[in-house]
Design an enzyme around this catalytic site. Structure first.
Site, PDB file in Angstrom:
ATOM      1  CB  SER A   1     -56.209 -63.958  27.531  1.00  0.00           C
ATOM      2  OG  SER A   1     -57.362 -63.259  27.926  1.00  0.00           O
TER       3      SER A   1
ATOM      4  CE  LYS B   1     -55.277 -63.436  32.770  1.00  0.00           C
ATOM      5  NZ  LYS B   1     -53.871 -63.778  32.395  1.00  0.00           N
TER       6      LYS B   1
ATOM      7  CE1 TYR C   1     -57.123 -63.784  35.988  1.00  0.00           C
ATOM      8  CE2 TYR C   1     -59.336 -64.216  35.139  1.00  0.00           C
ATOM      9  CZ  TYR C   1     -57.996 -64.546  35.211  1.00  0.00           C
ATOM     10  OH  TYR C   1     -57.522 -65.626  34.509  1.00  0.00           O
TER      11      TYR C   1
END
Length: 283
Positions: A130, A148, A144
């Site tokens: 992650s 994650k 993004y």
């Protein structure tokens, strides 16, 4: 001797994970969408294979080849990923979907490919890479961050499903690390909205450029920490890597806990007055 399946093998972290696993005496299946640059690494303990993590058929083929060569896949490192820089408003549909395809759906595709063998053997460890950005968000990389965050969520659920079967799941949360990809192979919005977002999105953009090449994190040290955690037999559920990352994660969690507690009366006031909920009742 363990067999590690590593995705995103051409990245700085992919190479570091491979080196650390080999130094520990283990074997490595190193994969990448375009593995030509990895051909020199093939050898007795290293199998190099092409893998687009969004291709379920190819993921199954890679796992089959790994098991045929080495007998098992003992550790999966979902390292493949990428990002997109731009505001939530100006990031294009194609860009945002690609971020999720690689970071989230690619991760789950490879997980589903390795799980049958791990379940059958009642051993194995899934390492999902992650980011500090999977715990706290930043302006300019919202999609993004969202991808994650999704990796964090699926990992937590998966862990509860497979730990009773003898499997382990660990999420790795790196901060700023000095890799060849620099500020992460980010794509950039084709039509950025400069004026209104320059004080937020623009600040992060400039900071990433300025930091490139001077990030405090050492990928080799981080990779060794991951290998050591897996070798311990009881890896943590989450492993934050890097001093800056540690500070950012703990600051976010402490602020979140303080705010949640400050609003406790409101939270509890949303129950029916005669509610008799007991802590832990639904988990």
């Amino acid at each position: 001797m363990r067999t590690w399946l590593i995705t995103g093998g051409t990245s700085g972290f992919g190479q570091a994970y491979a080196d650390a696993a080999l130094a520990a005496g283990d074997r490595v299946v190193l994969t990448a969408r375009r593995p030509d640059g990895l051909a020199h690494r093939a050898g007795e303990r290293v199998l190099v294979l092409p893998l687009d993590v969004t291709d379920a058929g190819q993921a199954a083929e890679v796992v089959a080849a790994a098991e045929a060569r080495f007998g098992s896949v003992d550790v999966l490192v979902n390292n493949a990923g990428g990002g997109s820089h731009g505001s939530v408003e100006d990031t294009g549909e194609r860009e945002l979907r690609q971020v999720f395809e690689v970071n989230f759906f690619g991760t789950t595709t490879v997980i589903r490919a390795v799980l049958p063998g791990m379940r059958a053997r009642r051993r194995g460890c899934v390492v999902n890479v992650s980011s500090v950005g999977g715990v706290r968000a930043f302006p300019g990389v919202g999609y993004y961050n969202a991808a994650k965050f999704a990796v964090e969520g699926i990992s937590e659920s998966l862990r509860q499903e497979v730990e009773p079967l003898g499997l382990r799941v660990m999420v790795v949360e790196p901060g700023a690390f000095r890799t060849k990809t620099g500020s992460v192979g980010y794509s950039h919005s084709a039509t950025p909205i400069r004026e209104d977002y320059e004080g937020t999105v623009g600040v992060l953009r400039d900071a990433l450029v300025k930091m490139n090449g001077t990030q405090p994190g050492d990928p080799e040290r981080a990779a060794r920490a991951v290998v050591d955690a897996v070798a311990s037999g009881r890896p943590p559920h989450r492993l934050v890597l890097g001093g800056l990352g540690f500070e950012q994660v703990t600051a976010k969690l402490e602020a979140m806990l303080a705010e949640t507690r400050a609003w406790e009366d409101v939270a509890r006031g949303a129950d029916f007055p005669d509610s008799a909920h007991r802590p832990g009742e639904y988990v």
